[in-house]
Design a protein around this motif. Structure first.
Motif, short mmCIF file in Angstrom:
data_model
loop_
_atom_site.label_atom_id
_atom_site.label_comp_id
_atom_site.label_asym_id
_atom_site.label_seq_id
_atom_site.Cartn_x
_atom_site.Cartn_y
_atom_site.Cartn_z
N THR A 63 -11.48 -12.80 10.19
CA THR A 63 -12.31 -13.52 9.11
C THR A 63 -13.63 -12.83 9.19
N GLN A 64 -13.90 -11.62 9.96
CA GLN A 64 -14.93 -10.54 10.00
C GLN A 64 -15.19 -10.01 8.62
N ASP A 65 -16.31 -9.64 8.57
CA ASP A 65 -16.81 -8.62 7.48
C ASP A 65 -15.98 -7.22 7.83
N PHE A 66 -15.70 -6.69 6.68
CA PHE A 66 -15.09 -5.23 6.60
C PHE A 66 -15.46 -4.42 5.35
N GLU A 67 -15.08 -3.14 5.55
CA GLU A 67 -15.23 -2.30 4.47
C GLU A 67 -13.96 -1.27 4.40
N VAL A 68 -13.52 -0.99 3.47
CA VAL A 68 -12.33 0.02 3.36
C VAL A 68 -13.18 1.02 2.36
N GLU A 69 -13.20 2.31 2.81
CA GLU A 69 -14.05 3.24 1.93
C GLU A 69 -13.32 4.54 1.72
N PHE A 70 -13.19 5.06 0.61
CA PHE A 70 -12.33 6.30 0.60
C PHE A 70 -12.70 6.90 -0.95
N TRP A 71 -12.55 8.18 -0.84
CA TRP A 71 -12.36 9.02 -2.11
C TRP A 71 -10.81 9.27 -2.49
N ILE A 72 -10.47 9.27 -4.02
CA ILE A 72 -9.18 9.51 -4.32
C ILE A 72 -9.31 10.37 -5.57
N TYR A 73 -8.13 11.19 -5.64
CA TYR A 73 -7.87 12.10 -6.82
C TYR A 73 -6.64 11.92 -7.32
N GLY A 74 -6.12 11.64 -8.29
CA GLY A 74 -4.82 11.54 -8.78
C GLY A 74 -4.77 11.74 -9.92
N GLY A 75 -3.19 11.77 -10.48
CA GLY A 75 -2.97 11.89 -11.82
C GLY A 75 -2.68 10.69 -12.51
N ALA A 76 -2.28 11.12 -13.69
CA ALA A 76 -2.12 9.63 -14.57
C ALA A 76 -0.85 9.06 -14.14
N LEU A 77 -0.85 7.64 -14.14
CA LEU A 77 0.36 6.85 -13.75
C LEU A 77 1.08 6.55 -15.09
N THR A 78 2.42 6.57 -15.04
CA THR A 78 3.20 5.92 -15.91
C THR A 78 3.50 4.41 -15.98
N SER A 79 3.86 3.87 -17.11
CA SER A 79 4.19 2.27 -17.01
C SER A 79 4.83 1.90 -16.04
N ASN A 80 4.65 0.76 -15.34
CA ASN A 80 5.44 0.06 -14.41
C ASN A 80 5.46 0.89 -13.01
N THR A 81 4.44 1.57 -12.93
CA THR A 81 4.61 2.40 -11.46
C THR A 81 3.23 2.02 -10.93
N TRP A 82 3.06 2.29 -9.51
CA TRP A 82 1.96 2.19 -8.90
C TRP A 82 1.82 2.97 -7.64
N TYR A 83 0.76 3.15 -7.12
CA TYR A 83 0.59 4.07 -5.92
C TYR A 83 0.36 3.23 -4.75
N THR A 84 0.90 3.20 -3.63
CA THR A 84 0.50 2.49 -2.47
C THR A 84 -0.54 3.10 -1.73
N LEU A 85 -1.80 2.61 -1.62
CA LEU A 85 -2.81 3.43 -0.91
C LEU A 85 -3.16 3.01 0.49
N PHE A 86 -2.97 1.66 0.98
CA PHE A 86 -2.94 1.12 2.12
C PHE A 86 -2.02 0.08 2.17
N SER A 87 -1.16 -0.14 3.17
CA SER A 87 -0.40 -1.18 3.23
C SER A 87 -0.10 -1.54 4.87
N ARG A 88 -0.30 -3.01 5.18
CA ARG A 88 -0.29 -3.37 6.54
C ARG A 88 0.88 -4.55 6.41
N ASP A 89 2.12 -4.21 6.99
CA ASP A 89 3.17 -5.23 7.00
C ASP A 89 3.04 -6.25 5.69
N TYR A 90 2.94 -5.64 4.62
CA TYR A 90 2.96 -6.26 3.34
C TYR A 90 4.09 -7.56 3.40
N ASN A 91 3.80 -8.48 2.58
CA ASN A 91 4.68 -9.67 2.65
C ASN A 91 4.52 -10.52 3.68
#
Length: 204
Positions: A63-91
């Motif tokens: 429950t602590q304070d936190f920050e996630v900070e970064f720079w990102i450079y990417g191309g256009a996404l198409t419909s119904n897609t996404w990029y995973t940037l950070f994942s920690r035992d999702y679900n």
């Protein structure tokens, strides 16, 4: 060369993130100045391949304070897609994922923060279109004294109440999911990231 700050603004901004427990971030030179390896020490390229990611161990956010900070450079996404940037035992309860949407909900080029089990399993998303394609964008996700916020290119976009206990100590993956995650369908990033910093309770 890789070009300019995402909003192409012509004046520096100062972003005050927190008082105690988390550092103060002065958001210059995150402005109109050209992003360069000389200034920032280079970047990591993710080629969009399955399991093409970085991985690291780190303490639970709790429950602590936190920050996630970064720079990102990417191309256009198409419909119904996404990029995973950070994942920690999702679900798994107490875990989280940060990704970028290419779909109509919440909209293309929106960043999405999903702490599993938090906010009634809801997602905290930025406004659509704030992440500009094919330019560098500066991103900060923060939680300070029970308030979460998204900042894009030095500008606060949304805030929310956040006291969720993210107690997972699983491996953190950057750029795609990990094969050992509970839900590990691959949605890899194709693009660059740089200056990735995670601060938990004042550490970084």
């Amino acid at each position: 060369s890789l070009p300019y700050h995402g909003d192409k603004s012509s004046s520096p901004k100062t972003l005050t993130v927190a008082s105690s427990g988390i550092s103060i971030v002065n958001d210059t030179p995150h402005n109109y100045l050209e992003y360069s390896a000389t200034d920032h020490g280079g970047s990591v390229y993710f080629g969009g391949g399955t399991r093409e990611h970085l991985s690291t161990s780190l303490p639970a956010f709790g429950t602590q304070d936190f920050e996630v900070e970064f720079w990102i450079y990417g191309g256009a996404l198409t419909s119904n897609t996404w990029y995973t940037l950070f994942s920690r035992d999702y679900n798994t309860a107490g875990s989280f994922r940060i990704y970028m949407s290419g779909s109509s909900n919440p909209g293309p080029d929106a960043l999405m923060y999903y702490p599993k089990g938090g906010f009634n399993n809801g997602i905290k998303s930025t406004s659509s279109g704030l992440i500009k394609d094919n330019v560098w964008n500066h991103v900060l996700l923060s939680r300070t004294s029970g308030t979460g916020k998204w900042f894009i290119n030095g500008v606060e976009d949304i805030s929310w109440s956040d006291t969720y206990d993210m107690d997972s100590t699983a491996t953190l993956y950057i750029g795609d999911t990990g094969a050992d995650e509970t839900y590990n369908s691959s949605y890899p990033l194709e693009g660059y990231m740089a200056d990735i910093v995670i601060r938990i309770g004042g550490s970084g």
